[in-house]
Structure formats: C-alpha cells, structure tokens
Enzyme design. Structure first.
Site, PDB file in Angstrom:
ATOM      1  N   TYR A   1      -5.419   5.911  -9.015  1.00  0.00           N
ATOM      2  CA  TYR A   1      -6.562   5.066  -8.644  1.00  0.00           C
ATOM      3  C   TYR A   1      -7.818   5.488  -9.404  1.00  0.00           C
ATOM      4  CZ  TYR A   1      -4.029   2.894  -4.790  1.00  0.00           C
ATOM      5  OH  TYR A   1      -3.133   2.155  -4.047  1.00  0.00           O
TER       6      TYR A   1
ATOM      7  N   VAL B   1      -5.084   0.490   5.744  1.00  0.00           N
ATOM      8  CA  VAL B   1      -3.767   0.706   6.332  1.00  0.00           C
ATOM      9  C   VAL B   1      -3.194   1.973   5.697  1.00  0.00           C
ATOM     10  CG1 VAL B   1      -3.236  -1.683   6.895  1.00  0.00           C
ATOM     11  CG2 VAL B   1      -2.770  -0.868   4.590  1.00  0.00           C
TER      12      VAL B   1
ATOM     13  N   TRP C   1      -7.538  -6.910   6.073  1.00  0.00           N
ATOM     14  CA  TRP C   1      -6.119  -7.251   6.077  1.00  0.00           C
ATOM     15  C   TRP C   1      -5.877  -8.326   7.125  1.00  0.00           C
ATOM     16  CZ3 TRP C   1      -3.194  -5.365   2.286  1.00  0.00           C
ATOM     17  CH2 TRP C   1      -3.610  -4.186   1.644  1.00  0.00           C
TER      18      TRP C   1
ATOM     19  N   CYS D   1       0.826  -1.211   0.000  1.00  0.00           N
ATOM     20  CA  CYS D   1       0.000   0.000   0.000  1.00  0.00           C
ATOM     21  C   CYS D   1       0.860   1.261   0.000  1.00  0.00           C
ATOM     22  CB  CYS D   1      -0.906  -0.017   1.224  1.00  0.00           C
ATOM     23  SG  CYS D   1      -1.833   1.508   1.472  1.00  0.00           S
TER      24      CYS D   1
END
Length: 333
Positions: free
Chosen positions: A177, A114, A79, A46
C-alpha cells in the site's frame, strides 16, 4: 476514496484502529465469546478481512459467528450491503457498515474499515482491530471450535510468530500500500525496496521449510498469504510492485499455491471482488476505473510440490469441511 498521504513526504499514512475492544472467553472487556451474538462484517476484496475469513473457516466458527459480505465497491458512505436483498444486511438491518460505527460512537467521523465485528443485539461495532481479531478467533473461542480445529497460535511458538508477523506487516502487508499510494518518488522507492528485500528473505526461509514457523500452518502463514494471493492480480501493476510477479518467484509461488489449495484458504478468495475493488475504488491510482482482464488464474490449481518438505498442515487436527452453501465463492476460472 480519499487516500491519506503526508503532503511533505508523500508517504501513505494508515489510520490506527479506533475500536479495539476484545471478545474473549472470559468477557474481560465486556464482550464474551458467545455463539450467535456477533456478526463478522468483511469484504472479500480486503486482505485484512480475508485473514478473519480464513481463521473462521479453519477453526469451524461458521455457526457461532455469522458473516456479512459487503459489496467490493464502497462509496463515500462506507462499505455497503448491496449484495443482499433490498440492500440491507439481513441480520443487522443496516445498509452501510458506518451505521454500526456510529451506533457505537455517534460522534465518530473517521474511516470505516473491515473486518469489523458487530454486536447483533445492540447493533454497535465492537472492534475493527484486525490484528487482534484473528488472534482472538485463534485463542478465545475454544468452546465453539469444530472437532479437529488446528492450533494457529501455538503458545510455544508465539514469540517467533509475533516477530515474523511484525516484519511481514511492515515490509509486505503494509509496504504494498505504501508503494501504491505514495505521491513522491522517495516514498515509493523506500516501500518498493523494503517489499522485495523482505520477499527475498522469505523465499530463502521457505526454500527449506513448508511453513513460516514450525511444521504446521500458523497465524503467520495466513497473514502472508492474503497479500501474496493479491500480488499478481493487483499489487504488481496497480501498486507498481513490479520487480517480479509472484509467478516469477518460484518458492513463494509454490508456497502460495500450497496454501491456496488447502481447505479454508482458496475457498475464501474471490478474485472478481479483489480486482473490482482495487481498480474501481482507487480512482487516484486508476482514474479510468478500468478493470484489467488478467492475469490467468488457472495456475493456482497447478501442483506445488511443497508436500515434499514435510509438515502437517493442521498439526494434530483435520481439514475443515466444505464452506456453507451460502458462502461458496463462484468458480474463478
């Protein structure tokens, strides 16, 4: 993984961060910066979490703020800690990050993201506010910094850093994105246009100076780097950001290599985690879940020539030492 897009416009809509408490030197939000109290949960895949890993390394907070590395492949439960023995984080004792979110708010039913900082004694999530997390690591943990820690957010340059960060977030960090997750041509076209217009502008800026703001590494460089380092591996093909590869943009490619080769940057990057996450989790974009073999990563080790522009990477500080043995990333090539 369900990707939230607007059905009318086809635009990707990132949910706002729900947990925004701050961990500060004075504990004004009820969360004082205390060594050993918190656990930073990240995925090396990430880009938002990678910022926190870099800042933690540069400031020497490894002993004060422990880290949990999540599996790059999450499932519908969030996660997961399947990289750890028994599939549980050894400090928090949980199998999924979502457990810490629900410990903080039993009724929470939003996304699990996260980086996240969890209070170890209570098991509750403190914050998932990724822009503020790094700023607070930059400025609020001073009692725990290593000797020679740099000033990543110099007070005299904060307005300029903030301005660059806003532009880079809108047109680079978020735009990749927005291009990749767009479900209508117009939404994709807008994100694509903004992305490459901003990259061209950044190339011009960096042609004559080593770093984005001032003559040292700042928060602004960290935020741009985490997108650039993923560009050819995932964004160029997977997200259709394909006007140019990073390796075809000479200034940005040299700038990214300069940072990658700086202690605290490249030693936090795991291209295996990055590629497996994007290509295997985003099934709406890549239904086959096939992970491509390329690109050739060896170019990241090639000379960059950026030192000729001057600059002092760590200002009056010094480079961080090697990462802790248990945090070393396996060889990339």
């Amino acid at each position: 993984m369900t990707i939230p897009t607007d059905p009318e416009t086809g635009e990707f809509k990132r949910a706002p961060n729900r947990f925004t408490a701050r961990i500060t030197a004075d504990g004004a939000d009820g969360w004082p910066a205390e060594a050993g109290r918190y656990r930073l949960v990240v995925s090396r895949a990430c880009p938002w979490a990678s910022r926190a890993l870099i800042v933690r390394r540069l400031m020497g907070l490894e002993e004060a703020l422990s880290v949990a590395i999540a599996d790059p492949i999450q499932d519908e439960r969030s996660w997961r800690f399947t990289l750890d023995p028994g599939g549980r984080d050894p400090v928090l004792g949980i199998e999924f990050l979502g457990e810490a979110y629900r410990a903080a708010d039993p009724d929470y039913d939003g996304g699990i993201s996260v980086p996240a900082i969890v209070d170890i004694p209570s098991g509750k999530l403190v914050t998932n506010d990724y822009p503020q997390i790094t700023l607070d690591l930059d400025t609020q943990w001073g009692a725990h910094y290593r000797d020679g820690a740099p000033d990543l957010y110099p007070e005299a340059l904060r307005d300029e850093i903030d301005e660059i960060n806003r532009a880079v977030h809108r047109d680079v960090n978020a735009a990749v994105y927005e291009a990749g997750f767009a479900t209508k041509q117009s939404a994709y076209d807008d994100a694509y246009r903004r992305l490459f217009a901003r990259l061209d502008e950044l190339s011009e800026r960096l042609a004559g100076q080593r770093y984005l703001v001032g003559d040292t590494i700042t928060e602004a460089d960290i935020r741009l780097f985490t997108t650039l380092v993923r560009f050819d591996a995932v964004y160029h093909g997977h997200f259709k950001c394909n006007r140019n590869k990073l390796t075809e943009m000479p200034v940005l490619w040299a700038y990214a290599r300069d940072l990658f080769q700086t202690p605290g940057f490249g030693d936090t990057v795991d291209f295996d985690h990055i590629k497996r996450h994007y290509y295997q989790v985003h099934e709406q974009v890549n239904p086959s879940r096939i992970v491509p073999g390329g690109p050739d990563l060896s170019g990241w080790a090639q000379p960059h020539g950026r030192a000729d522009l001057g600059g002092r990477p760590f200002g009056d500080g010094t480079p961080p030492g090697p990462p802790p043995r248990h945090e070393v990333v396996p060889p990339q090539w």
